[in-house]
Design a protein around this motif. Sequence first.
Motif, PDB file in Angstrom:
ATOM      1  N   UNK A   3      -2.368  12.456   7.469  1.00 42.86           N
ATOM      2  CA  UNK A   3      -2.881  12.502   6.096  1.00 42.86           C
ATOM      3  C   UNK A   3      -1.751  12.337   5.084  1.00 42.86           C
ATOM      4  N   UNK A   4      -0.606  12.974   5.318  1.00 41.44           N
ATOM      5  CA  UNK A   4       0.492  12.837   4.353  1.00 41.44           C
ATOM      6  C   UNK A   4       0.939  11.381   4.251  1.00 41.44           C
ATOM      7  N   UNK A   5       1.070  10.701   5.375  1.00 40.55           N
ATOM      8  CA  UNK A   5       1.476   9.293   5.338  1.00 40.55           C
ATOM      9  C   UNK A   5       0.438   8.450   4.595  1.00 40.55           C
ATOM     10  N   UNK A   6      -0.839   8.735   4.837  1.00 40.37           N
ATOM     11  CA  UNK A   6      -1.899   8.001   4.143  1.00 40.37           C
ATOM     12  C   UNK A   6      -1.862   8.266   2.645  1.00 40.37           C
ATOM     13  N   UNK A   7      -1.598   9.516   2.263  1.00 37.43           N
ATOM     14  CA  UNK A   7      -1.508   9.867   0.839  1.00 37.43           C
ATOM     15  C   UNK A   7      -0.321   9.151   0.201  1.00 37.43           C
ATOM     16  N   UNK A   9       1.058   6.278   1.088  1.00 33.91           N
ATOM     17  CA  UNK A   9       0.699   4.866   0.950  1.00 33.91           C
ATOM     18  C   UNK A   9      -0.263   4.691  -0.223  1.00 33.91           C
ATOM     19  N   UNK A  10      -1.249   5.564  -0.302  1.00 33.09           N
ATOM     20  CA  UNK A  10      -2.234   5.492  -1.377  1.00 33.09           C
ATOM     21  C   UNK A  10      -1.559   5.641  -2.744  1.00 33.09           C
ATOM     22  N   UNK A  11      -0.700   6.647  -2.893  1.00 32.31           N
ATOM     23  CA  UNK A  11       0.000   6.853  -4.169  1.00 32.31           C
ATOM     24  C   UNK A  11       0.872   5.651  -4.507  1.00 32.31           C
ATOM     25  N   UNK A  12       1.569   5.134  -3.518  1.00 26.29           N
ATOM     26  CA  UNK A  12       2.442   3.992  -3.749  1.00 26.29           C
ATOM     27  C   UNK A  12       1.642   2.781  -4.233  1.00 26.29           C
ATOM     28  N   UNK A  13       0.476   2.560  -3.600  1.00 27.80           N
ATOM     29  CA  UNK A  13      -0.366   1.418  -3.974  1.00 27.80           C
ATOM     30  C   UNK A  13      -1.006   1.613  -5.344  1.00 27.80           C
ATOM     31  N   UNK A  14      -1.662   2.752  -5.544  1.00 24.32           N
ATOM     32  CA  UNK A  14      -2.416   2.981  -6.781  1.00 24.32           C
ATOM     33  C   UNK A  14      -1.493   3.044  -7.996  1.00 24.32           C
ATOM     34  N   UNK A  15      -0.322   3.654  -7.826  1.00 26.61           N
ATOM     35  CA  UNK A  15       0.605   3.808  -8.951  1.00 26.61           C
ATOM     36  C   UNK A  15       1.588   2.651  -9.071  1.00 26.61           C
ATOM     37  N   UNK A  16       1.463   1.649  -8.192  1.00 27.81           N
ATOM     38  CA  UNK A  16       2.365   0.485  -8.197  1.00 27.81           C
ATOM     39  C   UNK A  16       3.829   0.911  -8.187  1.00 27.81           C
ATOM     40  N   UNK A  20       8.625   3.039  -3.674  1.00 28.42           N
ATOM     41  CA  UNK A  20       9.278   4.293  -4.061  1.00 28.42           C
ATOM     42  C   UNK A  20       8.488   5.509  -3.578  1.00 28.42           C
ATOM     43  N   UNK A  21       7.152   5.405  -3.635  1.00 25.94           N
ATOM     44  CA  UNK A  21       6.308   6.520  -3.225  1.00 25.94           C
ATOM     45  C   UNK A  21       6.383   6.818  -1.744  1.00 25.94           C
ATOM     46  N   UNK A  22       6.762   5.837  -0.944  1.00 24.77           N
ATOM     47  CA  UNK A  22       6.862   6.034   0.501  1.00 24.77           C
ATOM     48  C   UNK A  22       8.046   6.918   0.866  1.00 24.77           C
ATOM     49  N   UNK A  23       8.966   7.119  -0.072  1.00 22.93           N
ATOM     50  CA  UNK A  23      10.136   7.966   0.160  1.00 22.93           C
ATOM     51  C   UNK A  23       9.869   9.432  -0.199  1.00 22.93           C
ATOM     52  N   UNK A  24       8.731   9.705  -0.806  1.00 21.33           N
ATOM     53  CA  UNK A  24       8.408  11.072  -1.206  1.00 21.33           C
ATOM     54  C   UNK A  24       8.192  11.935   0.023  1.00 21.33           C
ATOM     55  N   UNK A  25       8.401  13.252  -0.135  1.00 15.68           N
ATOM     56  CA  UNK A  25       8.053  14.199   0.915  1.00 15.68           C
ATOM     57  C   UNK A  25       7.090  15.233   0.328  1.00 15.68           C
ATOM     58  N   UNK A  26       6.718  16.222   1.112  1.00 13.15           N
ATOM     59  CA  UNK A  26       5.703  17.189   0.686  1.00 13.15           C
ATOM     60  C   UNK A  26       6.106  17.932  -0.583  1.00 13.15           C
TER      61      UNK A  26
END
Length: 83
Positions: A3-7, A9-16, A20-26
Motif C-alpha cells: 500500500x505504501x508503494x502504491x500511495x 506512485x499515486x501521489x507522484x502521478x497526481x501531484x506531477x 520526487x514523490x517516489x523518494x518519500x518515506x512514511x
Amino acid sequence: MNIQQQVLVLLDEVLSLNGRGLQFDADSPLLGSVPELDSMAVLAVIHAIEERFGISIPDDEIDGSSFATVGTVVDFVTRLSHA
C-alpha cells in the motif's frame, strides 16, 4: 506492490512530482510541506485513492490529519480498504 508503494506512485502521478514523490518515506511530511498538495490537489488525491483502491471515502472521514505524512495517508487507505 504494498500500500505504501502504491500511495507513493499515486501521489507522484497526481501531484506531477516527476519521481520526487517516489523518494518519500512514511515520515515524509505532505500537507503544508509539499507545495503541490493544495486543497484542490487533496480532492484529486482522494478521487485517485478511491479509484485505485476501489473504496468510497465518506466526507466525514476526510480531514487534514489524514494527509499530514505519507504514513498517515497509508494508514487512512489501509483503514478504509479494510472497513
